[in-house]
Design an enzyme around this catalytic site. Structure first.
Site: not given
Ligand code: MG
Ligand code: MG
Ligand code: AMP
Length: 309
Positions: A122, A119, A51
């Site tokens: 997650t 991302l 991320d």
């Molecule tokens: Mg999201």
């Molecule tokens: Mg995210």
């Protein structure tokens, strides 16, 4: 057309290449074996190294080519020098070749707001449900989601090493959406897709009130919109706060570009100006067709729960 494309077309073309780079970063971190997981607000709200690196890559790359746009990313990151190998400067030629819709030809960088979920999904990424994961880059103008890019880094991963891994979809109001084959669930079938890791009683009550023939529980806002446009689900129903503007901007633009709708549970459209609050407090309802049916089925108790937020 490729001589002097409109700013917004160049931005979408960059977002496409940048999303592919971010997707490659997401794959690389997984293969490194060390996800670097951090809990944000709790165990159901995670951040990984992927991320963080993907957002750095996306924001630094887009700012380098478009210094005057506003970018709002999900992750709070310290401002520091970004390594050169995270920068992507490519622009997808297929997008530069398209004619810009008349309404957007004169847009300036200063007028564009970019919502980034580096991302999405997650939780599922950390659990190995890899096709739930997407990279989302949405572009808004005057509060409306007008264009979006979705990269799915692990598309085809279950097919094994022979298949091309990952894909990128994009769309723009007035132009359509590309990178997938648009399909619909038959009109007499209601398949509802909803969260798998952020459920509660209101979420479940609302799903049941839709009288679905089938319910699919998967991770990711981007992933659920892919289910809608590929004919795997008829409605994405999430009657809870939790989704944010970076979860819905790119998916909404792509869905709207093919005639679908994404709103809150009352049927109201969200606004994507730079100064709006990030939380989609009144839930997310998205459909390709028959949106009004789903709005009309939301029970008063659910409406009450969302209003009191
Ligand atoms: Mg999201
Ligand atoms: Mg995210
Ligand atoms: P889901 O459908 O549960 O995968 O959620 C879609 C998106 O909304 C993901 O980015 C989630 O992280 C986010 N989200 C939904 N509900 C919550 C929540 N209760 N807390 C944090 N993030 C949430």
């Amino acid at each position: 057309m490729s001589g002097n494309p409109a700013v917004v077309m160049r931005l979408v073309a960059s977002a496409y290449s940048v999303a592919e780079k971010a997707g490659a970063i997401v794959r690389k971190v997984l293969h490194s074996g060390d996800l670097g997981i951090v809990e944000k607000t709790g165990a159901n709200d995670l951040q990984t190294l992927a991320d963080r690196l993907a957002q750095k890559s996306i924001c630094a790359s887009l700012y380098r080519s478009f210094p005057n746009i506003t970018i709002i990313g999900e992750e709070d990151l310290p401002s520091e020098e970004v390594q050169e190998d995270l920068i992507e400067s490519g622009q997808a030629e297929e997008i530069l070749q398209k004619s810009c819709p008349e309404d957007y030809k004169a847009l300036k960088e200063e007028e564009l707001v970019v919502w980034v979920d580096p991302l999405d999904g997650t939780k599922e990424y950390t659990e190995g449900l890899l096709d739930n994961v997407t990279v989302l880059i949405g572009i808004a103008y005057e509060g409306r989601a007008i264009a979006g890019v979705i990269n799915q880094p692990f598309y085809n991963y279950q097919l094994g090493s022979g298949a091309a891994l990952g894909r990128t979809m994009w769309g723009m109001l007035g132009l359509g959406a590309f990178g997938f084959e648009l399909r619909e669930v038959p009109a007499d079938k209601r398949i509802v897709t909803t969260t798998r890791s952020h459920s509660n009683k209101t979420v479940t009550d609302c799903v049941n009130a839709m009288e679905p023939h089938e319910v699919i529980r998967v991770g990711g806002a981007g992933n659920k919109i892919i289910q809608l446009i590929e004919g795997k689900a008829s409605a994405y129903v999430f009657a809870s706060p939790g989704c944010k503007k970076w979860d819905t901007c790119a998916p909404e633009a792509i869905l709207h570009a093919v005639g679908g709708r994404l709103t809150d549970m009352f049927g109201n459209t969200y606004c994507y100006n730079a100064d709006v609050k990030h939380m989609n407090s009144a839930g997310v309802l998205a459909t390709l067709r028959n949106h009004d049916y789903y709005v009309s089925r939301v029970p008063p108790s659910v409406q009450q729960a969302l209003k009191s937020e």
